[in-house]
Design an enzyme around this catalytic site. Structure first.
Site, PDB file in Angstrom:
ATOM      1  N   LEU A 183      37.095  46.747  53.755  1.00 57.10           N
ATOM      2  CA  LEU A 183      37.525  47.237  55.482  1.00 57.10           C
ATOM      3  C   LEU A 183      36.772  48.113  56.048  1.00 57.10           C
ATOM      4  CD1 LEU A 183      41.299  47.050  54.181  1.00 57.10           C
ATOM      5  CD2 LEU A 183      39.816  45.263  55.207  1.00 57.10           C
ATOM      6  N   HIS A 221      42.249  49.390  40.906  1.00 57.07           N
ATOM      7  CA  HIS A 221      41.096  49.262  40.569  1.00 57.07           C
ATOM      8  C   HIS A 221      40.992  48.963  38.877  1.00 57.07           C
ATOM      9  CE1 HIS A 221      36.660  49.441  40.614  1.00 57.07           C
ATOM     10  NE2 HIS A 221      36.648  50.083  39.549  1.00 57.07           N
TER      11      HIS A 221
HETATM   12  C1  GRF Z   1      42.761  43.010  39.002  1.00 57.10           C
HETATM   13  O1  GRF Z   1      41.939  43.505  38.157  1.00 57.10           O
HETATM   14  C2  GRF Z   1      42.521  44.288  40.058  1.00 57.10           C
HETATM   15  O2  GRF Z   1      42.381  45.538  39.450  1.00 57.10           O
HETATM   16  C3  GRF Z   1      41.440  44.064  40.734  1.00 57.10           C
HETATM   17  O3  GRF Z   1      41.292  42.756  40.849  1.00 57.10           O
HETATM   18  C4  GRF Z   1      42.010  41.900  39.779  1.00 57.10           C
HETATM   19  C5  GRF Z   1      43.136  41.146  40.621  1.00 57.10           C
HETATM   20  O4  GRF Z   1      44.059  40.440  39.721  1.00 57.10           O
HETATM   21  N1  GRF Z   1      41.074  44.852  42.020  1.00 57.10           N
HETATM   22  P1  GRF Z   1      45.006  39.837  40.340  1.00 57.10           P
HETATM   23  O5  GRF Z   1      44.872  39.015  41.433  1.00 57.10           O
HETATM   24  O6  GRF Z   1      46.206  40.811  40.807  1.00 57.10           O
HETATM   25  O7  GRF Z   1      45.638  38.863  39.255  1.00 57.10           O
END
Ligand code: GRF
Length: 208
Positions: free
Chosen positions: A96, A112
């Site tokens: 963004l 993250h």
């Molecule tokens: C997760 O590992 C999150 O930390 C990262 O992307 C992944 C998304 O997984 N930012 P989900 O779509 O929530 O299953």
């Protein structure tokens, strides 16, 4: 208690989204999931959200080509139409712009899959294994213009085992993601997150 209206932004499977939806069913949860937005029409999380009875929207970035401002205007319009107070990025794979981030200053969270400030960016589990990290984890942080750099709200670690693969390690991390994201949203929605000198202070006094 007025519950904060939350939008979850996704691009994929939506397992963190599902964890937030589940947590928000608790009677005393200070936020309601009012909307799920995906930038990809095919995101599996959309169907999961619909099944849970949550309003969904698609703001397909490909429609706007390289015009990021136009994409973000459309996104912002959807958020405003649903009177959203707080935004949770959950596997949302678009950067963004600083002005969009500024609009949601201290009202936008991201999760993250690493212990920030280590392993910013993509492919965190592979990089942690390649580095021989003995501890790995996940972080929920407020979103600032610099990617994966905002004040940390919560983080939790997991051990890295010998013989771990990206799959086994990511599964272990995902379990804690699903635990800390609802907790971090709860804190933010309760107004218990204060940013001082770029760091989050959590107010432990107010309620539970
Ligand atoms: C997760 O590992 C999150 O930390 C990262 O992307 C992944 C998304 O997984 N930012 P989900 O779509 O929530 O299953």
């Amino acid at each position: 208690m007025t519950r904060k209206r939350v939008a979850i932004l996704i691009s994929g499977r939506g397992s963190n989204m599902a964890a937030l939806i589940e947590a928000a069913k608790e009677a005393d949860y200070p936020a309601e999931i009012a909307l799920v937005v995906s930038n990809r029409p095919e995101a599996a999380g959309l169907a999961r959200a619909e099944t849970a009875g949550i309003a969904t929207a698609v703001v397909d970035h490909t429609v706007y080509g390289k015009d990021r401002e136009a994409f973000e205007r459309a996104l912002q319009a959807v958020l405003e139409a649903h009177r959203i107070d707080l935004v949770c990025l959950a596997g949302f794979m678009r950067l963004l712009s600083p002005s969009m981030v500024e609009r949601w200053h201290e009202r936008m969270l991201n999760i993250h899959p690493a212990l920030l400030p280590a392993f910013k960016g993509l492919d965190t589990h592979r990089r942690a294994l390649a580095a021989g990290a003995k501890t790995h984890g996940a972080t929920v942080h407020l979103v600032v213009a610099d990617m994966d750099s905002g004040p940390i709200v919560l983080q939790e670690s997991v051990p890295v085992h010998e013989g771990d693969t990206v799959e086994t390690l990511s599964a272990r991390v995902l379990e804690i993601e699903h635990r800390i994201y609802p907790r971090a949203l709860r804190l933010l929605a309760q107004g218990r997150v204060r940013v001082v000198d770029g760091r989050c202070l959590i107010d432990c006094q107010a309620g539970g």
